[in-house]
Design a protein around this motif. Sequence first.
Motif, PDB file in Angstrom:
ATOM      1  N   ALA A  64       0.831  -1.204   0.000  1.00  0.00           N
ATOM      2  CA  ALA A  64       0.000   0.000   0.000  1.00  0.00           C
ATOM      3  C   ALA A  64       0.868   1.257   0.000  1.00  0.00           C
ATOM      4  CB  ALA A  64      -0.919  -0.005   1.211  1.00  0.00           C
ATOM      5  N   ALA A  65       1.980   1.234   0.733  1.00  0.00           N
ATOM      6  CA  ALA A  65       2.872   2.393   0.776  1.00  0.00           C
ATOM      7  C   ALA A  65       3.563   2.616  -0.565  1.00  0.00           C
ATOM      8  CB  ALA A  65       3.910   2.207   1.879  1.00  0.00           C
ATOM      9  N   VAL A  66       3.939   1.543  -1.235  1.00  0.00           N
ATOM     10  CA  VAL A  66       4.567   1.675  -2.558  1.00  0.00           C
ATOM     11  C   VAL A  66       3.573   2.283  -3.544  1.00  0.00           C
ATOM     12  CG1 VAL A  66       5.538   0.408  -4.507  1.00  0.00           C
ATOM     13  CG2 VAL A  66       6.223  -0.167  -2.176  1.00  0.00           C
ATOM     14  N   ALA A  67       2.327   1.828  -3.484  1.00  0.00           N
ATOM     15  CA  ALA A  67       1.306   2.384  -4.375  1.00  0.00           C
ATOM     16  C   ALA A  67       1.088   3.864  -4.088  1.00  0.00           C
ATOM     17  CB  ALA A  67       0.000   1.611  -4.203  1.00  0.00           C
ATOM     18  N   GLU A  68       1.081   4.229  -2.818  1.00  0.00           N
ATOM     19  CA  GLU A  68       0.923   5.636  -2.453  1.00  0.00           C
ATOM     20  C   GLU A  68       2.105   6.462  -2.955  1.00  0.00           C
ATOM     21  OE1 GLU A  68      -0.475   7.640   1.609  1.00  0.00           O
ATOM     22  OE2 GLU A  68       1.591   6.908   1.731  1.00  0.00           O
ATOM     23  N   ALA A  69       3.325   5.971  -2.751  1.00  0.00           N
ATOM     24  CA  ALA A  69       4.513   6.689  -3.208  1.00  0.00           C
ATOM     25  C   ALA A  69       4.516   6.839  -4.727  1.00  0.00           C
ATOM     26  CB  ALA A  69       5.772   5.960  -2.740  1.00  0.00           C
ATOM     27  N   ALA A  70       4.049   5.817  -5.431  1.00  0.00           N
ATOM     28  CA  ALA A  70       3.977   5.895  -6.896  1.00  0.00           C
ATOM     29  C   ALA A  70       2.985   6.972  -7.323  1.00  0.00           C
ATOM     30  CB  ALA A  70       3.587   4.538  -7.467  1.00  0.00           C
ATOM     31  N   ARG A  71       1.882   7.078  -6.591  1.00  0.00           N
ATOM     32  CA  ARG A  71       0.904   8.125  -6.915  1.00  0.00           C
ATOM     33  C   ARG A  71       1.493   9.500  -6.669  1.00  0.00           C
ATOM     34  NH1 ARG A  71      -3.450  10.514  -3.906  1.00  0.00           N
ATOM     35  NH2 ARG A  71      -3.069   9.088  -2.165  1.00  0.00           N
ATOM     36  N   TRP A  72       2.219   9.663  -5.571  1.00  0.00           N
ATOM     37  CA  TRP A  72       2.852  10.954  -5.285  1.00  0.00           C
ATOM     38  C   TRP A  72       3.902  11.298  -6.342  1.00  0.00           C
ATOM     39  CZ3 TRP A  72       3.987  10.317   0.692  1.00  0.00           C
ATOM     40  CH2 TRP A  72       2.765  10.269   1.373  1.00  0.00           C
ATOM     41  N   ARG A  73       4.607  10.279  -6.833  1.00  0.00           N
ATOM     42  CA  ARG A  73       5.595  10.545  -7.880  1.00  0.00           C
ATOM     43  C   ARG A  73       4.910  11.002  -9.160  1.00  0.00           C
ATOM     44  NH1 ARG A  73       9.873   5.941  -9.001  1.00  0.00           N
ATOM     45  NH2 ARG A  73       8.001   4.781  -9.609  1.00  0.00           N
ATOM     46  N   GLU A  74       3.810  10.371  -9.490  1.00  0.00           N
ATOM     47  CA  GLU A  74       3.085  10.741 -10.705  1.00  0.00           C
ATOM     48  C   GLU A  74       2.488  12.138 -10.584  1.00  0.00           C
ATOM     49  OE1 GLU A  74      -0.711   9.183 -13.420  1.00  0.00           O
ATOM     50  OE2 GLU A  74       0.072   7.973 -11.768  1.00  0.00           O
ATOM     51  N   GLU A  75       1.933  12.472  -9.413  1.00  0.00           N
ATOM     52  CA  GLU A  75       1.258  13.756  -9.234  1.00  0.00           C
ATOM     53  C   GLU A  75       2.231  14.900  -8.999  1.00  0.00           C
ATOM     54  OE1 GLU A  75      -1.422  13.216  -5.994  1.00  0.00           O
ATOM     55  OE2 GLU A  75      -2.814  11.973  -7.123  1.00  0.00           O
ATOM     56  N   TYR A  76       3.303  14.652  -8.233  1.00  0.00           N
ATOM     57  CA  TYR A  76       4.160  15.754  -7.773  1.00  0.00           C
ATOM     58  C   TYR A  76       5.652  15.524  -7.992  1.00  0.00           C
ATOM     59  CZ  TYR A  76      -0.107  17.373  -5.541  1.00  0.00           C
ATOM     60  OH  TYR A  76      -1.387  17.812  -5.303  1.00  0.00           O
ATOM     61  N   GLY A  77       6.013  14.455  -8.661  1.00  0.00           N
ATOM     62  CA  GLY A  77       7.421  14.221  -8.960  1.00  0.00           C
ATOM     63  C   GLY A  77       8.260  13.853  -7.761  1.00  0.00           C
ATOM     64  N   ILE A  78       7.677  13.204  -6.759  1.00  0.00           N
ATOM     65  CA  ILE A  78       8.397  12.827  -5.543  1.00  0.00           C
ATOM     66  C   ILE A  78       9.194  11.551  -5.788  1.00  0.00           C
ATOM     67  CG2 ILE A  78       8.163  12.239  -3.112  1.00  0.00           C
ATOM     68  CD1 ILE A  78       7.308  15.101  -3.833  1.00  0.00           C
ATOM     69  N   ASP A  79      10.504  11.619  -5.626  1.00  0.00           N
ATOM     70  CA  ASP A  79      11.362  10.455  -5.833  1.00  0.00           C
ATOM     71  C   ASP A  79      11.303   9.514  -4.635  1.00  0.00           C
ATOM     72  OD1 ASP A  79      12.254  11.357  -8.311  1.00  0.00           O
ATOM     73  OD2 ASP A  79      13.899  12.501  -7.415  1.00  0.00           O
ATOM     74  N   PHE A  80      11.415   8.214  -4.910  1.00  0.00           N
ATOM     75  CA  PHE A  80      11.499   7.243  -3.830  1.00  0.00           C
ATOM     76  C   PHE A  80      12.218   5.997  -4.323  1.00  0.00           C
ATOM     77  CE2 PHE A  80       7.733   5.871  -6.089  1.00  0.00           C
ATOM     78  CZ  PHE A  80       7.706   4.491  -5.946  1.00  0.00           C
ATOM     79  N   ASP A  81      12.748   5.234  -3.381  1.00  0.00           N
ATOM     80  CA  ASP A  81      13.380   3.952  -3.655  1.00  0.00           C
ATOM     81  C   ASP A  81      12.639   2.876  -2.878  1.00  0.00           C
ATOM     82  OD1 ASP A  81      15.430   5.299  -5.080  1.00  0.00           O
ATOM     83  OD2 ASP A  81      16.491   5.666  -3.203  1.00  0.00           O
TER      84      ASP A  81
END
Length: 410
Positions: free
Chosen positions: A150-167
């Motif tokens: 669930a956290a990975v899916a949330e981070a992916a959404r934030w990356r798509e919407e706001y360009g937030i990088d994550f590993d």
Amino acid sequence: MKFDAMVLGAGIVGTSVALQLQRRGLGVALIDRKAPGNETSLGNAGLIQREGVYPYALPRDFASLAHYARNRATDVRYHPMAMPRLAPFLVKYWQHSRADRHTKIARAYSTLIEHCVSEHRELIEAAGAQALLRKNGWMKAFRTGKAFDAAVAEAARWREEYGIDFDVLEGDALHRTEPFLSPVLRAAVRYSSSDSVSDPAGLVGAYAKLLEKLGGKVLVGDASTLEKGWRVRTELGDVQADVAVIAMGPWSGDVTTKLGYRLPLEVKRGYHMHYASKAGATLNQPVLDAEIGYMITPMVRGIRLTTGVELGLRDSPKTPVQLEAIEPLAREVFPLGERLDSEPWLGRRPCTPDMMPVIGPAPHHRNLWFAFGHAHHGLTLGPITGRLIAEAITGTPPAVNLTPFRAERF
């Protein structure tokens, strides 16, 4: 003593406002009852959260609300006697946490968040505080695959919407990054574009020293004596200024109420304790044990263990039951040694029901400005808030549209 501007409150927000005004040529007095950085800004996890575009919402599903109602959760506790007072605030908070409203809030909030790292780095360079800065991000770690997915899916959404990088770090990759974490933490999302600091109070102190180097004054005074004009009492006598900025965090309402404002400002309380590390164990970055609701962070003083949220009245005595509940769990995750503090520290986060700070001119007073209500992101948003207030006061178009953050929205 006469100044161009006085800033009431020497936490990260007030100190940043004072510093940014002084850098733009105004003579500034920074006034507080304590030394800079020694109240709310003392006790956070040290995060500069570039990923924090969605401010922390109140759960709306029945299962979560029922879970927290039992008042045994590790991440949220409440004082039953405080609930009648807090209920109107919590109802509004719950309303603003609805998914569509939360998304709208994030669109405005992200305009502040996008500047948090760059503004801090610029001030840190100017203040010579580079030794306190870590640029390796922070991680949200998980015990179960379901929560991690669930956290990975949330981070992916934030990356798509706001360009937030994550590993994504799973299994061996996580434990190569943090070799002293227990295998009970199976995977993590690391927000690589965020920064952290090893001494939040020390950082505020460094900004205050830069303010003084540039000609500003840091004074001990009583903000409750503020009079229109603007005048306030300090240990060295009365201070008068053309402009006043209220940046007193959870105490801001004490002054604004006297001036006739009724702003919905409440607090989320939280605790911390420092620990030694056993057997040379090291922690390289802040780590959130996400499913339990606490964070461990490497600090100058030791490993800082910070709790989640305690809902209670601002000035109620300490009740660090959360700390007692999570300490054994944290010891299972990382080899914590002895406690280094004589007692738990209690802090108070100033919160508004729509999760956004109050930044901008006072509606009914000339040359009075508000800068408070930053909740969990005071450290994150201090420098950009200071820049925006300073730009507006000096007649420069602010880098961010302040309309969503003005007090008139209430």
